[in-house]
Design a protein around this motif. Structure first.
Motif, PDB file in Angstrom:
ATOM      1  N   ALA A 132       0.808  -1.210   0.000  1.00  0.00           N
ATOM      2  CA  ALA A 132       0.000   0.000   0.000  1.00  0.00           C
ATOM      3  C   ALA A 132       0.851   1.275   0.000  1.00  0.00           C
ATOM      4  CB  ALA A 132      -0.924   0.001   1.215  1.00  0.00           C
ATOM      5  N   VAL A 133       2.076   1.195   0.472  1.00  0.00           N
ATOM      6  CA  VAL A 133       2.932   2.378   0.579  1.00  0.00           C
ATOM      7  C   VAL A 133       3.794   2.572  -0.673  1.00  0.00           C
ATOM      8  CG1 VAL A 133       4.829   3.366   1.949  1.00  0.00           C
ATOM      9  CG2 VAL A 133       2.935   2.292   3.081  1.00  0.00           C
ATOM     10  N   THR A 134       3.847   1.609  -1.561  1.00  0.00           N
ATOM     11  CA  THR A 134       4.722   1.681  -2.732  1.00  0.00           C
ATOM     12  C   THR A 134       4.369   2.857  -3.646  1.00  0.00           C
ATOM     13  OG1 THR A 134       5.044  -0.696  -2.669  1.00  0.00           O
ATOM     14  CG2 THR A 134       5.569   0.407  -4.731  1.00  0.00           C
ATOM     15  N   VAL A 135       3.120   3.022  -3.981  1.00  0.00           N
ATOM     16  CA  VAL A 135       2.719   4.097  -4.899  1.00  0.00           C
ATOM     17  C   VAL A 135       2.965   5.482  -4.299  1.00  0.00           C
ATOM     18  CG1 VAL A 135       0.777   5.118  -6.159  1.00  0.00           C
ATOM     19  CG2 VAL A 135       1.094   2.645  -6.149  1.00  0.00           C
ATOM     20  N   PRO A 136       2.598   5.738  -3.033  1.00  0.00           N
ATOM     21  CA  PRO A 136       2.905   7.068  -2.484  1.00  0.00           C
ATOM     22  C   PRO A 136       4.400   7.390  -2.463  1.00  0.00           C
ATOM     23  CG  PRO A 136       1.330   5.960  -1.065  1.00  0.00           C
ATOM     24  CD  PRO A 136       1.769   4.974  -2.091  1.00  0.00           C
ATOM     25  N   ILE A 137       5.228   6.391  -2.211  1.00  0.00           N
ATOM     26  CA  ILE A 137       6.672   6.626  -2.211  1.00  0.00           C
ATOM     27  C   ILE A 137       7.158   6.932  -3.632  1.00  0.00           C
ATOM     28  CG2 ILE A 137       8.917   5.507  -1.867  1.00  0.00           C
ATOM     29  CD1 ILE A 137       7.705   4.186   0.609  1.00  0.00           C
ATOM     30  N   LEU A 138       6.626   6.244  -4.619  1.00  0.00           N
ATOM     31  CA  LEU A 138       6.995   6.538  -6.006  1.00  0.00           C
ATOM     32  C   LEU A 138       6.560   7.941  -6.404  1.00  0.00           C
ATOM     33  CD1 LEU A 138       6.245   3.145  -7.792  1.00  0.00           C
ATOM     34  CD2 LEU A 138       8.471   4.149  -7.278  1.00  0.00           C
ATOM     35  N   VAL A 139       5.389   8.374  -5.953  1.00  0.00           N
ATOM     36  CA  VAL A 139       4.927   9.740  -6.230  1.00  0.00           C
ATOM     37  C   VAL A 139       5.897  10.752  -5.623  1.00  0.00           C
ATOM     38  CG1 VAL A 139       3.102  11.418  -5.721  1.00  0.00           C
ATOM     39  CG2 VAL A 139       2.497   9.127  -6.494  1.00  0.00           C
ATOM     40  N   ALA A 140       6.337  10.500  -4.393  1.00  0.00           N
ATOM     41  CA  ALA A 140       7.280  11.404  -3.746  1.00  0.00           C
ATOM     42  C   ALA A 140       8.622  11.427  -4.484  1.00  0.00           C
ATOM     43  CB  ALA A 140       7.486  11.001  -2.290  1.00  0.00           C
ATOM     44  N   LEU A 141       9.081  10.283  -4.978  1.00  0.00           N
ATOM     45  CA  LEU A 141      10.345  10.234  -5.726  1.00  0.00           C
ATOM     46  C   LEU A 141      10.247  10.985  -7.049  1.00  0.00           C
ATOM     47  CD1 LEU A 141      11.528   6.571  -5.086  1.00  0.00           C
ATOM     48  CD2 LEU A 141      12.554   8.677  -4.217  1.00  0.00           C
ATOM     49  N   VAL A 142       9.122  10.856  -7.729  1.00  0.00           N
ATOM     50  CA  VAL A 142       8.914  11.620  -8.967  1.00  0.00           C
ATOM     51  C   VAL A 142       8.901  13.111  -8.658  1.00  0.00           C
ATOM     52  CG1 VAL A 142       7.226  12.120 -10.784  1.00  0.00           C
ATOM     53  CG2 VAL A 142       7.759   9.759 -10.202  1.00  0.00           C
ATOM     54  N   GLY A 143       8.299  13.472  -7.533  1.00  0.00           N
ATOM     55  CA  GLY A 143       8.303  14.870  -7.114  1.00  0.00           C
ATOM     56  C   GLY A 143       9.704  15.382  -6.853  1.00  0.00           C
ATOM     57  N   LEU A 144      10.547  14.563  -6.239  1.00  0.00           N
ATOM     58  CA  LEU A 144      11.936  14.955  -6.015  1.00  0.00           C
ATOM     59  C   LEU A 144      12.674  15.155  -7.336  1.00  0.00           C
ATOM     60  CD1 LEU A 144      12.981  12.712  -2.998  1.00  0.00           C
ATOM     61  CD2 LEU A 144      12.658  15.192  -3.006  1.00  0.00           C
ATOM     62  N   TYR A 145      12.363  14.333  -8.315  1.00  0.00           N
ATOM     63  CA  TYR A 145      12.987  14.487  -9.636  1.00  0.00           C
ATOM     64  C   TYR A 145      12.542  15.800 -10.279  1.00  0.00           C
ATOM     65  CZ  TYR A 145      14.230  13.686 -14.493  1.00  0.00           C
ATOM     66  OH  TYR A 145      14.745  13.829 -15.748  1.00  0.00           O
ATOM     67  N   PHE A 146      11.233  16.098 -10.229  1.00  0.00           N
ATOM     68  CA  PHE A 146      10.734  17.343 -10.807  1.00  0.00           C
ATOM     69  C   PHE A 146      11.277  18.566 -10.072  1.00  0.00           C
ATOM     70  CE2 PHE A 146       6.626  15.323 -12.603  1.00  0.00           C
ATOM     71  CZ  PHE A 146       7.286  14.980 -13.756  1.00  0.00           C
ATOM     72  N   ALA A 147      11.488  18.440  -8.768  1.00  0.00           N
ATOM     73  CA  ALA A 147      12.001  19.561  -7.987  1.00  0.00           C
ATOM     74  C   ALA A 147      13.489  19.799  -8.221  1.00  0.00           C
ATOM     75  CB  ALA A 147      11.746  19.313  -6.503  1.00  0.00           C
ATOM     76  N   GLY A 148      14.157  18.866  -8.860  1.00  0.00           N
ATOM     77  CA  GLY A 148      15.564  19.039  -9.163  1.00  0.00           C
ATOM     78  C   GLY A 148      16.495  18.481  -8.106  1.00  0.00           C
ATOM     79  N   VAL A 149      15.958  17.786  -7.119  1.00  0.00           N
ATOM     80  CA  VAL A 149      16.800  17.197  -6.078  1.00  0.00           C
ATOM     81  C   VAL A 149      17.534  15.987  -6.641  1.00  0.00           C
ATOM     82  CG1 VAL A 149      16.778  16.100  -3.798  1.00  0.00           C
ATOM     83  CG2 VAL A 149      15.284  18.046  -4.260  1.00  0.00           C
ATOM     84  N   ILE A 150      16.835  15.183  -7.419  1.00  0.00           N
ATOM     85  CA  ILE A 150      17.447  14.041  -8.103  1.00  0.00           C
ATOM     86  C   ILE A 150      17.799  14.517  -9.514  1.00  0.00           C
ATOM     87  CG2 ILE A 150      17.105  11.697  -8.929  1.00  0.00           C
ATOM     88  CD1 ILE A 150      14.999  11.349  -6.733  1.00  0.00           C
ATOM     89  N   LYS A 151      19.092  14.611  -9.804  1.00  0.00           N
ATOM     90  CA  LYS A 151      19.527  15.211 -11.068  1.00  0.00           C
ATOM     91  C   LYS A 151      19.417  14.275 -12.265  1.00  0.00           C
ATOM     92  CE  LYS A 151      20.666  19.073  -9.198  1.00  0.00           C
ATOM     93  NZ  LYS A 151      19.882  20.251  -9.381  1.00  0.00           N
ATOM     94  N   SER A 152      19.781  13.016 -12.105  1.00  0.00           N
ATOM     95  CA  SER A 152      19.716  12.109 -13.247  1.00  0.00           C
ATOM     96  C   SER A 152      19.063  10.801 -12.804  1.00  0.00           C
ATOM     97  CB  SER A 152      21.113  11.814 -13.801  1.00  0.00           C
ATOM     98  OG  SER A 152      21.875  11.137 -12.843  1.00  0.00           O
ATOM     99  N   ALA A 153      18.137  10.351 -13.607  1.00  0.00           N
ATOM    100  CA  ALA A 153      17.450   9.091 -13.314  1.00  0.00           C
ATOM    101  C   ALA A 153      17.854   8.074 -14.372  1.00  0.00           C
ATOM    102  CB  ALA A 153      15.938   9.299 -13.311  1.00  0.00           C
ATOM    103  N   LYS A 154      18.989   7.432 -14.136  1.00  0.00           N
ATOM    104  CA  LYS A 154      19.495   6.459 -15.123  1.00  0.00           C
ATOM    105  C   LYS A 154      19.267   5.057 -14.602  1.00  0.00           C
ATOM    106  CE  LYS A 154      22.972   9.378 -17.161  1.00  0.00           C
ATOM    107  NZ  LYS A 154      24.361   9.560 -17.471  1.00  0.00           N
TER     108      LYS A 154
END
Length: 68
Positions: A46-68
């Motif tokens: 049940a927690v997998t999708v919310p965590i993925l949403v937060a990670l995508v948000g970090l990518y959009f915010a520029g905290v995660i620079k490259s997603a390789k």
């Protein structure tokens, strides 16, 4: 030139909103599952999708620079 700055700022705002939404969603799921006495596998599922949403948000915010 100003349009690019606005677009970058809007992406960051959207990213941080996704991070906040994902974290709050994950906390809500964890609290609800703890109260109901659900087993750990259902909680992780049940927690997998919310965590993925937060990670995508970090990518959009520029905290995660490259997603390789």
């Amino acid at each position: 030139m100003e349009e690019k700055e606005k677009k970058g700022g809007m992406g960051k705002t959207t990213g941080w909103l996704l991070v906040v939404f994902g974290v709050l969603w994950a906390l809500t799921v964890l609290i609800a599952n703890q109260r109901n006495g659900v087993n750990i596998s259902s909680t992780l599922e049940a927690v997998t999708v919310p965590i993925l949403v937060a990670l995508v948000g970090l990518y959009f915010a520029g905290v995660i620079k490259s997603a390789k």
